[in-house]
Write an enzyme that holds these catalytic residues in place. Structure first.
Site, PDB file in Angstrom:
ATOM      1  N   GLU A  43       0.754  -1.158   0.023  1.00 11.38           N
ATOM      2  CA  GLU A  43       0.090   0.178   0.064  1.00 11.38           C
ATOM      3  C   GLU A  43       0.879   1.214   0.071  1.00 11.38           C
ATOM      4  O   GLU A  43       1.811   1.169   0.657  1.00 11.38           O
ATOM      5  CB  GLU A  43      -0.835  -0.049   1.197  1.00 11.38           C
ATOM      6  N   LYS A 109      -9.490   2.580  -2.338  1.00 10.08           N
ATOM      7  CA  LYS A 109      -9.662   1.798  -1.142  1.00 10.08           C
ATOM      8  C   LYS A 109     -11.042   2.294  -0.242  1.00 10.08           C
ATOM      9  O   LYS A 109     -11.304   3.460  -0.028  1.00 10.08           O
ATOM     10  CB  LYS A 109      -8.657   2.485  -0.091  1.00 10.08           C
ATOM     11  N   CYS A 143      -5.281  -2.907   2.524  1.00 10.02           N
ATOM     12  CA  CYS A 143      -5.218  -2.737   3.887  1.00 10.02           C
ATOM     13  C   CYS A 143      -6.438  -3.050   4.946  1.00 10.02           C
ATOM     14  O   CYS A 143      -6.705  -4.198   5.121  1.00 10.02           O
ATOM     15  CB  CYS A 143      -4.367  -1.576   4.361  1.00 10.02           C
TER      16      CYS A 143
END
Length: 258
Positions: A43, A109, A143
């Protein structure tokens, strides 16, 4: 394609230094002599997990994306990882999946990390991405998404789930357990690529990048803080035979996200 060779690149990140990070990842990718279909980077691999988006953000077709396109083309392999992007006056923690022909898909994300106040800087994505590549269906996530199983729920029979991350040492047990759980519950390969080292906010990262098969078996010894490039072969026939024998996905609950 029966087999897919993925390369996990676990590395320390130079804090907020795109130049240094792209240089080190190019060296690692170029030095990989094994046959690779997909390189997976952490990430925010070009900067570290920074909230300094105003300084670090690139435009939607910025230099890091062009770098990924060049390397994907040179290595004849896809490249994926997330970067900081500004688009329409919003900042995104955006994952790019770049194909060897330089075309690409993007995923913003979905779950911004409120503990670090990521939601105050970055706009959350709203759409999941399923990539079709070499006969494989791939679902790439970022994540904190790992903590939300409904978002990863395998309703489309994807074959590989990917998480790119900056996941700190203090909660590394959750990383280990949840990656394995996502593989088991979705009956898919699950690969997680985390960083190592100390970031600019003094948070320590210990790697533990891993790949699990659809039964939750680790495909290599992943508990290491060292930098590495690990090439892992995923077998489509094994996955299909497991799903044929154990029809767990057919028994999933019928619901959709509101």
């Amino acid at each position: 394609m029966e087999n897919l060779n993925i390369a996990l690149i676990q590395a320390d990140l130079a804090w907020e230094s795109t130049k240094k990070n792209l240089k080190q990842f190019e060296e690692k990718i170029t030095a990989t002599n094994a046959e690779v279909d997909l390189f997976i980077l952490p990430e925010m691999f070009s900067t570290g997990f920074s909230m300094n988006a105003e300084k670090l953000a690139e435009p939607k077709n910025g230099s890091t994306l062009k770098w990924m396109q060049r390397l994907a083309n040179e290595k004849n392999a896809a490249v994926t990882g997330s970067v900081i992007v500004k688009e329409d006056n919003n900042y995104f923690n955006r994952l790019y999946f770049v194909f060897p022909d330089k075309t690409f898909k993007k995923y913003d994300k979905r779950h911004t990390f409120t503990l670090a106040k990521e939601h105050e800087t970055y706009t959350a994505g709203t759409k999941r991405l399923i990539v079709e590549y070499k006969g494989w269906k791939i679902c790439p996530l970022v994540c904190y998404d790992l903590r939300f199983p409904v978002w990863a729920r395998n309703t489309v029979d994807y074959d590989l789930l990917i998480y790119v991350a900056n996941w700190p040492k203090t909660r590394i047990k959750a990383w280990d357990v949840l990656l394995q759980a996502r593989a088991i519950e979705n009956m898919a390969y699950c690969a997680g690529v985390n960083r190592t080292g100390l970031d600019g906010n003094k948070y320590q990262y210990t790697g533990h990048s891993a790949v699990y098969d659809s039964l939750g078996n680790p495909l290599f010894d992943q508990e290491t803080e060292a930098e590495f490039t690990k090439v892992v072969t995923l077998n489509k026939n094994h996955l299909n035979e497991t799903r044929k024998k154990l029809k767990f996905l057919q028994d999933r609950d019928k619901f959709t996200l509101g």
